[in-house]
Motif scaffolding. Structure first.
Motif, mmCIF file in Angstrom:
data_model
loop_
_atom_site.group_PDB
_atom_site.id
_atom_site.type_symbol
_atom_site.label_atom_id
_atom_site.label_comp_id
_atom_site.label_asym_id
_atom_site.label_seq_id
_atom_site.Cartn_x
_atom_site.Cartn_y
_atom_site.Cartn_z
ATOM 1 N N HIS A 265 -67.425 35.799 67.195
ATOM 2 C CA HIS A 265 -67.440 34.384 66.821
ATOM 3 C C HIS A 265 -68.726 33.996 66.096
ATOM 4 C CE1 HIS A 265 -69.622 34.628 70.573
ATOM 5 N NE2 HIS A 265 -70.063 33.396 70.427
ATOM 6 N N VAL A 266 -69.782 34.771 66.313
ATOM 7 C CA VAL A 266 -71.052 34.546 65.608
ATOM 8 C C VAL A 266 -71.227 35.562 64.491
ATOM 9 C CG1 VAL A 266 -73.561 34.511 65.844
ATOM 10 C CG2 VAL A 266 -72.119 33.477 67.619
ATOM 11 N N PHE A 267 -70.972 36.812 64.796
ATOM 12 C CA PHE A 267 -71.193 37.900 63.837
ATOM 13 C C PHE A 267 -70.350 37.713 62.575
ATOM 14 C CE2 PHE A 267 -70.263 42.062 62.038
ATOM 15 C CZ PHE A 267 -71.497 42.693 62.044
ATOM 16 N N ILE B 187 -71.956 37.345 58.766
ATOM 17 C CA ILE B 187 -71.880 38.477 57.837
ATOM 18 C C ILE B 187 -71.031 38.126 56.622
ATOM 19 C CG2 ILE B 187 -71.165 40.875 57.570
ATOM 20 C CD1 ILE B 187 -73.739 40.393 59.236
ATOM 21 N N ARG B 188 -69.925 37.417 56.820
ATOM 22 C CA ARG B 188 -69.129 36.983 55.666
ATOM 23 C C ARG B 188 -69.970 36.117 54.725
ATOM 24 N NH1 ARG B 188 -64.523 35.900 59.443
ATOM 25 N NH2 ARG B 188 -63.032 37.602 59.168
ATOM 26 N N GLY B 189 -70.683 35.169 55.323
ATOM 27 C CA GLY B 189 -71.508 34.282 54.506
ATOM 28 C C GLY B 189 -72.618 35.029 53.796
ATOM 29 N N ALA B 190 -73.238 35.978 54.495
ATOM 30 C CA ALA B 190 -74.339 36.741 53.894
ATOM 31 C C ALA B 190 -73.847 37.579 52.728
ATOM 32 C CB ALA B 190 -75.002 37.615 54.948
ATOM 33 N N LEU B 191 -72.685 38.233 52.892
ATOM 34 C CA LEU B 191 -72.141 39.043 51.806
ATOM 35 C C LEU B 191 -71.783 38.173 50.599
ATOM 36 C CD1 LEU B 191 -69.893 41.507 53.831
ATOM 37 C CD2 LEU B 191 -71.909 42.117 52.478
ATOM 38 N N THR B 192 -71.206 37.013 50.863
ATOM 39 C CA THR B 192 -70.867 36.104 49.769
ATOM 40 C C THR B 192 -72.112 35.659 49.015
ATOM 41 O OG1 THR B 192 -68.915 35.291 50.947
ATOM 42 C CG2 THR B 192 -69.788 33.897 49.196
ATOM 43 N N GLU B 193 -73.140 35.288 49.763
ATOM 44 C CA GLU B 193 -74.382 34.843 49.128
ATOM 45 C C GLU B 193 -75.030 35.964 48.328
ATOM 46 O OE1 GLU B 193 -76.752 33.344 52.312
ATOM 47 O OE2 GLU B 193 -75.292 31.795 52.847
ATOM 48 N N LEU B 194 -75.007 37.168 48.878
ATOM 49 C CA LEU B 194 -75.589 38.308 48.160
ATOM 50 C C LEU B 194 -74.883 38.543 46.832
ATOM 51 C CD1 LEU B 194 -76.218 41.133 50.799
ATOM 52 C CD2 LEU B 194 -77.899 40.134 49.255
ATOM 53 N N LEU B 195 -73.540 38.541 46.868
ATOM 54 C CA LEU B 195 -72.779 38.875 45.666
ATOM 55 C C LEU B 195 -72.754 37.729 44.662
ATOM 56 C CD1 LEU B 195 -69.866 40.838 47.354
ATOM 57 C CD2 LEU B 195 -71.837 41.759 46.123
ATOM 58 N N GLU B 196 -73.005 36.526 45.133
ATOM 59 C CA GLU B 196 -73.137 35.407 44.199
ATOM 60 C C GLU B 196 -74.522 35.392 43.551
ATOM 61 O OE1 GLU B 196 -72.246 31.938 46.468
ATOM 62 O OE2 GLU B 196 -70.062 32.099 46.171
ATOM 63 N N ARG B 197 -75.516 35.822 44.286
ATOM 64 C CA ARG B 197 -76.885 35.801 43.780
ATOM 65 C C ARG B 197 -77.178 36.970 42.856
ATOM 66 N NH1 ARG B 197 -81.283 36.857 48.211
ATOM 67 N NH2 ARG B 197 -80.701 38.996 47.673
ATOM 68 N N ASP B 198 -76.689 38.163 43.215
ATOM 69 C CA ASP B 198 -76.978 39.380 42.459
ATOM 70 C C ASP B 198 -75.673 40.052 42.039
ATOM 71 O OD1 ASP B 198 -79.789 39.137 42.986
ATOM 72 O OD2 ASP B 198 -79.418 39.945 44.985
ATOM 73 N N ILE C 209 -80.133 38.956 56.104
ATOM 74 C CA ILE C 209 -80.003 38.240 57.385
ATOM 75 C C ILE C 209 -81.340 38.169 58.136
ATOM 76 C CG2 ILE C 209 -77.544 38.717 57.599
ATOM 77 C CD1 ILE C 209 -78.177 40.897 59.629
ATOM 78 N N ILE C 210 -82.277 39.039 57.781
ATOM 79 C CA ILE C 210 -83.633 38.887 58.323
ATOM 80 C C ILE C 210 -84.348 37.755 57.608
ATOM 81 C CG2 ILE C 210 -85.912 39.967 58.508
ATOM 82 C CD1 ILE C 210 -84.440 42.654 58.932
ATOM 83 N N GLN C 211 -84.213 37.712 56.296
ATOM 84 C CA GLN C 211 -84.891 36.673 55.524
ATOM 85 C C GLN C 211 -84.412 35.270 55.892
ATOM 86 O OE1 GLN C 211 -84.063 38.052 51.530
ATOM 87 N NE2 GLN C 211 -86.064 39.035 51.326
ATOM 88 N N ASN C 212 -83.095 35.108 56.083
ATOM 89 C CA ASN C 212 -82.600 33.770 56.440
ATOM 90 C C ASN C 212 -82.543 33.535 57.947
ATOM 91 O OD1 ASN C 212 -80.217 34.950 57.433
ATOM 92 N ND2 ASN C 212 -78.988 34.372 55.658
ATOM 93 N N LYS C 213 -83.010 34.546 58.703
ATOM 94 C CA LYS C 213 -83.161 34.463 60.166
ATOM 95 C C LYS C 213 -81.837 34.397 60.923
ATOM 96 C CE LYS C 213 -87.692 32.242 59.755
ATOM 97 N NZ LYS C 213 -88.345 33.558 59.671
ATOM 98 N N SER C 214 -80.727 34.593 60.251
ATOM 99 C CA SER C 214 -79.449 34.566 60.961
ATOM 100 C C SER C 214 -79.274 35.773 61.879
ATOM 101 C CB SER C 214 -78.282 34.485 59.973
ATOM 102 O OG SER C 214 -78.276 35.590 59.089
ATOM 103 N N ILE C 215 -80.059 36.840 61.643
ATOM 104 C CA ILE C 215 -79.988 37.988 62.545
ATOM 105 C C ILE C 215 -80.334 37.588 63.975
ATOM 106 C CG2 ILE C 215 -82.390 38.757 62.179
ATOM 107 C CD1 ILE C 215 -81.285 41.646 62.263
#
Length: 375
Positions: free
Chosen positions: A24-26, A30-41, A262-268
């Motif tokens: 429910h957290v993971f 992770i979905r959001g992080a992958l989306t942000e990564l692929l939108e940014r780079d 996820i370390i940079q945005n502290k969601s880890i």
């Protein structure tokens, strides 16, 4: 037969000590992080090249993350990203110990270390333990007799005994290592779930320590990212760069980029908190089902070390449990040397998909052990 029925007929595996799922957290993180990564780079900028020891951003993120345990922020030049603790060990042992050298280890230890040592022609020197871990006097005696080049300890939530060294014991072990010039290869992989784990040995002796902090036992086994903090930038380069590329130790670029994000945005830390909560719930199940037995389960631990009653053999118990659809680990695989294995089994708590599945397995184990106890 439906997939659901197939799943129900599968044995409940408690041989692994993975973190319990916190979907429910993971999942949304992770979905959001992958989306942000692929939108940014663009994908190719992430995956089109090797990251070798990690990019500067990867190493800076690793430094930030490891600082939570070390109590200081190591220079990013000392950080190496690898694909796992296992691949890290497979690099460090030949580099620090070498063929014909000796490695001091806990007398019960992480089983793959035995295979790595055999592969590289390294002699393992088991050090006797108490409830905290290796005994300083025994370590000193082994240093005098066998002259190990390195020590591989599990100082927090030791595998398999769940013991954690006090800070006083850690200072004693460090003093012996310094006295005899022994490098410390500290595997701190279980330290992120306990609320107040003592500072690592590596924080007390950074100049002789190789600190390992993997994500497999705290975030998810498939993250395939581990951070190494070397004693110096020069030593990191010597063991991991550039002449040792032709191995399997490098982190997959997408895994590295995701971990950094996820370390940079502290969601880890949200994931760690959720895993901590899930682990606590599973501990309650252990205490409920094993209240009459002798067992060890450290704060935040992912496995239980259960001692057998006098009339019960661990191997025989594991065999009977397998017949009932529950798989556990016996003690033989953890023993170093020719000493008799303790009569105990290790039970991993995180692998079952639900608390209900774990509770079912614990009840089966409890029933089997209870029949051999005299209360």
């Amino acid at each position: 037969m439906t997939n659901e029925n197939n799943a129900q007929s599968e044995p409940i595996t408690l041989r692994l000590n993975a973190p319990p799922p916190a979907r429910h957290v993971f999942n949304p993180i992770i979905r959001g992080a992958l989306t942000e990564l692929l939108e940014r780079d663009e994908p190719y900028s992430i995956m089109g090249y090797h990251r070798w020891c990690g990019t500067e951003a990867d190493r800076q993120a690793g430094s930030d993350f490891c600082s939570k345990r070390l109590g200081y922020r190591p220079d990013a030049g000392r950080i190496v990203l690898t694909s796992s603790t296992q691949s890290t060990l497979n690099m460090l042992l030949p580099g620090l110990v070498g063929t014909g050298g000796a490695l001091a280890v806990d007398e019960l230890t992480y089983p793959p270390i035995k295979g790595f040592a055999a592969r590289h022609g390294i002699k393992l020197v088991p050090i006797r333990m108490d409830e905290e871990g290796i005994l300083p006097d025994e370590f000193k005696e082994a240093c005098t007799k066998y002259k190990p080049k390195a020590l591989y300890p599990l100082s927090t939530l030791q595998n398999p005994t769940t013991g954690t060294m006090s800070i006083e014991r850690r200072h004693e072990i460090v003093a012996v290592a310094r006295q005899f010039g022994v490098s410390i290869i500290e595997d701190d992989i279980y330290s992120l779930i306990p609320e107040n784990a003592p500072r690592p040995l590596s924080a007390l002796a950074p100049e002789i320590s190789w600190y390992l902090l993997g994500l497999a036992k705290s975030v998810a086994p498939g993250t395939k990212v581990a951070y190494v903090v070397a004693p110096s930038k020069e030593s990191a380069e010597r063991l991991f760069w550039p002449g040792v590329r032709a191995t399997f130790w490098m982190t997959a670029p997408l895994s590295a980029a995701l971990a950094t994000h996820i370390i940079q945005n502290k969601s880890i830390f949200e994931i760690l908190k959720a895993v901590r909560t899930a682990t606590t719930a599973r501990h309650r199940l252990v205490h409920e089902h094993f209240s009459q037995f002798e067992y060890r389960l450290g704060d935040g631990g992912l496995h239980v070390w259960v001692s057998m009653p006098a009339k019960l053999d661990g191997i025989a118990l594991a065999s009977r449990l397998e017949e009932k659809g529950v798989l556990v680990s016996t003690s033989e695989g953890f023993v170093v040397g020719d000493v008799p294995p303790p009569q105990a089994i290790r039970i991993g708590l995180g692998n079952p998909a639900t608390d209900e599945m774990l509770a079912k397995a614990l009840q089966v184990i409890s029933n089997e052990i209870e029949s051999h106890y005299i209360f």
